[in-house]
Design an enzyme around this catalytic site. Structure first.
Site, PDB file in Angstrom:
ATOM      1  N   HIS A 122      80.306  42.595  32.180  1.00 36.80           N
ATOM      2  CA  HIS A 122      79.755  42.830  33.518  1.00 36.80           C
ATOM      3  C   HIS A 122      80.367  44.101  34.082  1.00 36.80           C
ATOM      4  O   HIS A 122      81.251  44.700  33.471  1.00 36.80           O
ATOM      5  CB  HIS A 122      80.025  41.628  34.423  1.00 36.80           C
ATOM      6  CG  HIS A 122      79.271  40.409  34.001  1.00 36.80           C
ATOM      7  ND1 HIS A 122      79.848  39.394  33.282  1.00 36.80           N
ATOM      8  CD2 HIS A 122      77.968  40.074  34.145  1.00 36.80           C
ATOM      9  CE1 HIS A 122      78.936  38.475  33.004  1.00 36.80           C
ATOM     10  NE2 HIS A 122      77.775  38.868  33.528  1.00 36.80           N
ATOM     11  N   ASP A 152      77.215  48.908  37.635  1.00 38.23           N
ATOM     12  CA  ASP A 152      75.889  48.265  37.692  1.00 38.23           C
ATOM     13  C   ASP A 152      74.848  49.185  38.347  1.00 38.23           C
ATOM     14  O   ASP A 152      73.735  49.324  37.851  1.00 38.23           O
ATOM     15  CB  ASP A 152      75.950  46.976  38.523  1.00 38.23           C
ATOM     16  CG  ASP A 152      76.364  45.767  37.701  1.00 38.23           C
ATOM     17  OD1 ASP A 152      76.587  45.915  36.490  1.00 38.23           O
ATOM     18  OD2 ASP A 152      76.471  44.662  38.284  1.00 38.23           O
TER      19      ASP A 152
HETATM   20  C1  LIG Z   1      75.980  29.175  37.696  1.00 39.28           C
HETATM   21  C2  LIG Z   1      75.725  30.599  37.298  1.00 39.28           C
HETATM   22  C3  LIG Z   1      75.137  31.392  38.366  1.00 39.28           C
HETATM   23  C4  LIG Z   1      74.865  32.820  38.046  1.00 39.28           C
HETATM   24  C5  LIG Z   1      74.416  33.523  39.295  1.00 39.28           C
HETATM   25  C6  LIG Z   1      74.237  34.982  39.074  1.00 39.28           C
HETATM   26  C7  LIG Z   1      73.989  35.679  40.385  1.00 39.28           C
HETATM   27  C8  LIG Z   1      73.736  37.125  40.186  1.00 39.28           C
HETATM   28  C9  LIG Z   1      75.010  37.893  40.253  1.00 39.28           C
HETATM   29  C10 LIG Z   1      74.830  39.263  39.722  1.00 39.28           C
HETATM   30  C11 LIG Z   1      76.108  39.696  39.062  1.00 39.28           C
HETATM   31  C12 LIG Z   1      75.992  41.032  38.444  1.00 39.28           C
HETATM   32  C13 LIG Z   1      77.132  41.269  37.504  1.00 39.28           C
HETATM   33  C14 LIG Z   1      78.406  41.702  38.214  1.00 39.28           C
HETATM   34  C15 LIG Z   1      76.759  42.327  36.477  1.00 39.28           C
HETATM   35  O1  LIG Z   1      77.548  43.134  36.115  1.00 39.28           O
HETATM   36  S1  LIG Z   1      75.158  42.296  35.808  1.00 39.28           S
HETATM   37  C16 LIG Z   1      75.241  43.312  34.351  1.00 39.28           C
HETATM   38  C17 LIG Z   1      75.318  42.464  33.152  1.00 39.28           C
HETATM   39  N1  LIG Z   1      75.264  43.212  31.917  1.00 39.28           N
HETATM   40  C18 LIG Z   1      74.127  43.744  31.471  1.00 39.28           C
HETATM   41  O2  LIG Z   1      73.059  43.674  32.040  1.00 39.28           O
HETATM   42  C19 LIG Z   1      74.266  44.490  30.175  1.00 39.28           C
HETATM   43  C20 LIG Z   1      73.155  44.204  29.163  1.00 39.28           C
HETATM   44  N2  LIG Z   1      72.940  42.804  28.980  1.00 39.28           N
HETATM   45  C21 LIG Z   1      73.800  41.995  28.358  1.00 39.28           C
HETATM   46  O3  LIG Z   1      74.848  42.387  27.861  1.00 39.28           O
HETATM   47  C22 LIG Z   1      73.401  40.519  28.260  1.00 39.28           C
HETATM   48  O4  LIG Z   1      72.044  40.381  28.585  1.00 39.28           O
HETATM   49  C23 LIG Z   1      74.254  39.630  29.180  1.00 39.28           C
HETATM   50  C24 LIG Z   1      74.200  40.088  30.626  1.00 39.28           C
HETATM   51  C25 LIG Z   1      75.695  39.618  28.730  1.00 39.28           C
HETATM   52  C26 LIG Z   1      73.690  38.210  29.164  1.00 39.28           C
HETATM   53  O5  LIG Z   1      73.766  37.729  27.844  1.00 39.28           O
HETATM   54  P1  LIG Z   1      72.856  36.515  27.361  1.00 39.28           P
HETATM   55  O6  LIG Z   1      72.617  35.585  28.498  1.00 39.28           O
HETATM   56  O7  LIG Z   1      73.499  35.948  26.153  1.00 39.28           O
HETATM   57  O8  LIG Z   1      71.435  37.206  27.092  1.00 39.28           O
HETATM   58  P2  LIG Z   1      70.988  38.237  25.951  1.00 39.28           P
HETATM   59  O9  LIG Z   1      71.938  38.251  24.777  1.00 39.28           O
HETATM   60  O10 LIG Z   1      70.679  39.530  26.557  1.00 39.28           O
HETATM   61  O11 LIG Z   1      69.660  37.560  25.409  1.00 39.28           O
HETATM   62  C27 LIG Z   1      68.635  37.157  26.243  1.00 39.28           C
HETATM   63  C28 LIG Z   1      67.973  35.979  25.596  1.00 39.28           C
HETATM   64  O12 LIG Z   1      66.986  35.486  26.486  1.00 39.28           O
HETATM   65  C29 LIG Z   1      65.733  35.482  25.823  1.00 39.28           C
HETATM   66  N3  LIG Z   1      64.677  35.751  26.798  1.00 39.28           N
HETATM   67  C30 LIG Z   1      64.561  36.795  27.617  1.00 39.28           C
HETATM   68  N4  LIG Z   1      63.450  36.696  28.373  1.00 39.28           N
HETATM   69  C31 LIG Z   1      62.851  35.544  28.006  1.00 39.28           C
HETATM   70  C32 LIG Z   1      61.641  34.889  28.392  1.00 39.28           C
HETATM   71  N5  LIG Z   1      60.838  35.400  29.305  1.00 39.28           N
HETATM   72  N6  LIG Z   1      61.330  33.703  27.783  1.00 39.28           N
HETATM   73  C33 LIG Z   1      62.166  33.157  26.839  1.00 39.28           C
HETATM   74  N7  LIG Z   1      63.309  33.754  26.439  1.00 39.28           N
HETATM   75  C34 LIG Z   1      63.642  34.922  27.013  1.00 39.28           C
HETATM   76  C35 LIG Z   1      65.838  36.571  24.792  1.00 39.28           C
HETATM   77  O13 LIG Z   1      64.872  36.432  23.785  1.00 39.28           O
HETATM   78  C36 LIG Z   1      67.262  36.344  24.312  1.00 39.28           C
HETATM   79  O14 LIG Z   1      67.250  35.215  23.459  1.00 39.28           O
HETATM   80  P3  LIG Z   1      68.205  35.128  22.154  1.00 39.28           P
HETATM   81  O15 LIG Z   1      68.040  36.410  21.403  1.00 39.28           O
HETATM   82  O16 LIG Z   1      69.596  34.951  22.682  1.00 39.28           O
HETATM   83  O17 LIG Z   1      67.691  33.934  21.424  1.00 39.28           O
END
Ligand SMILES: CCCCCCCCCCCC[C@H](C)C(=O)SCCNC(=O)CCNC(=O)[C@H](O)C(C)(C)COP(=O)(O)OP(=O)(O)OC[C@H]1O[C@@H](n2cnc3c(N)ncnc32)[C@H](O)[C@@H]1OP(=O)(O)O
Length: 382
Positions: A122, A152
């Site tokens: 993140h 971000d």
């Molecule tokens: C209780 C929890 C509450 C959470 C509340 C959250 C509130 C919001 C808060 C915002 C906080 C913001 C924070 C501080 C940030 O820094 S956000 C920045 C995060 N990092 C990034 O965006 C960098 C690039 N992305 C990533 O590294 C990763 O996506 C991640 C953020 C670490 C998340 O990892 P992970 O959940 O394992 O997802 P990914 O590996 O990307 O794979 C996604 C999987 O989902 C699937 N998917 C996608 N769309 C669909 C769809 N429409 N229908 C069905 N499936 C879908 C993909 O195919 C993929 O599946 P698979 O390949 O894993 O099988």
């Protein structure tokens, strides 16, 4: 608007990609956010002006639909971990073969190569890896992450939007699309170029929190006022610094020299004592209209009613009466015109978008019945 006619497919993400999509939508692009089916709630709080389709990418039909949307669009914006799109058979090579004009933007933390490319992370991790986090924080304290603004949003969403606009501009000459590898580590570091490059002129020789711009200098810091609020002081240049002293009722000859770090603790004590004697509003009365570089630290509640912001209309209100910043910068002929409708519900526009992209209504019904897509009708408004 500047981006009118540009069709963007944004795969739903957490924070940086939604911001990138919102920028494009604010400046006129048609942005379609692709959401998951069966999602409990929309986490995208930056959905202004977007439409939502809900696809199940765990079905071949869902993947087929996404492919069709992408090859008929100008931009695809994907926020997944490296390799996710390839696993779906929707990697850039395949999509660019079908649509050579496609701009394929990949917004990740660590970029598409290197040992960390597939690691979760993140903002705070990306900021740490950029070198910048080591410079943020007060003297004697541990590094401090300034919300999730730098990696971000500045280094991520905004930098990626800039890359997309550059690629769109270049495409007008070459007719070709390209892949954008937007790493938030690199974006954050790039945003921090001044910090990196001004080391050469000795600006960061002292430790964290002991330099001119990192809360080390008393003339570049915040101060508590008599009413428990704060003011921000940024009086760097000597002529502005003198105006600061004048407003505080101080005489330079009684104080340590401005640019002598040895005297900064004493100077800070004097400034703290002075600022604590009047309210924020009283200090504004004293400093407004001067070049002392003193401003109130406005809360979200105060910001839109401040006369400066009010006159410029810097904040807008949506129909739910929520305030948010209006898009920046302001273009003279083709300014952004942010949509003031309520944010889309997940899958609100599935039917409309699919038909727009060439699906027949009986196909849509079949896909709905198969669970490959979802269409959600918005609640009726009174
Ligand atoms: C209780 C929890 C509450 C959470 C509340 C959250 C509130 C919001 C808060 C915002 C906080 C913001 C924070 C501080 C940030 O820094 S956000 C920045 C995060 N990092 C990034 O965006 C960098 C690039 N992305 C990533 O590294 C990763 O996506 C991640 C953020 C670490 C998340 O990892 P992970 O959940 O394992 O997802 P990914 O590996 O990307 O794979 C996604 C999987 O989902 C699937 N998917 C996608 N769309 C669909 C769809 N429409 N229908 C069905 N499936 C879908 C993909 O195919 C993929 O599946 P698979 O390949 O894993 O099988």
């Amino acid at each position: 608007m500047a981006l009118a006619g540009i069709r963007v497919i944004e795969l739903a993400g957490l924070a940086p990609a939604p911001f990138c999509g919102m920028i494009l939508a604010d400046f006129g692009a048609s942005v379609i956010r692709v959401d998951r089916t069966k999602a409990a709630m929309a986490l995208d709080t930056q959905a202004r002006g977007k439409r939502s389709v809900a696809l199940n990418l765990k079905t071949p039909e869902g993947v087929g639909i996404l492919k069709k949307l992408c090859v008929q669009s100008d931009v695809v914006l994907e926020p997944y971990r490296k390799g996710v799109m390839e696993k779906l058979g929707l990697g850039p090579e395949k999509l660019l073969k079908e649509n050579p004009g496609l701009i394929y933007a990949r917004l990740t933390g660590y970029g598409q190569s290197g040992p960390y490319a597939t690691a979760a992370g993140h903002d705070i991790n990306y900021l740490a890896m950029s070198g910048l986090l080591s410079r943020l924080g007060r003297h004697g304290d541990k590094p401090y992450s300034p919300l999730n603004l730098v990696a971000d949003f500045a280094g991520g969403g905004l930098t990626c939007a800039f890359g997309i606009v550059l690629a769109l501009l270049e495409r007008t000459r070459s007719g070709q699309g390209q892949v954008i590898d937007a790493s938030m580590v690199e974006g954050a570091a790039y945003v921090g170029s001044f910090i990196w490059k001004s080391r050469a002129i000795g600006m960061w020789e002292r430790g964290r929190g002991q330099n001119m711009l990192d809360s080390g200098a008393p003339f570049y810091d915040t101060y508590r006022t008599a009413d428990g609020k704060h003011v921000a002081v940024g009086a760097i240049e000597p002529q502005f610094y003198l105006q600061l002293l004048r407003g505080l009722g101080l005489d330079a000859t009684d104080l340590p020299p401005q640019m002598s770090p040895d005297g900064w603790p004493e100077l800070r004590r004097v400034f703290e004592g002075c600022f604590a004697t009047k309210t924020q509003a009283e200090w504004s009365q004293i400093f407004d209209g001067t070049d002392a570089c003193v401003t109130p630290v406005l809360s979200f509640d105060q910001v839109s009613s401040h006369p400066h912001n009010k006159e410029r209309g810097s904040f807008v209100r949506d129909p739910g009466e929520e305030e948010s910043p209006r898009p920046a910068p302001v273009l003279s002929r083709t300014p952004a015109d942010p949509c003031l409708d309520r944010d889309p519900r997940i899958g609100q526009h599935t039917r409309e978008v699919l038909e727009e992209y060439g699906f027949k209504s009986h196909d849509v019904e079949r896909l709905l019945a198969a669970g490959a897509i979802e269409h959600n009708v918005p609640e009726a408004k009174l």
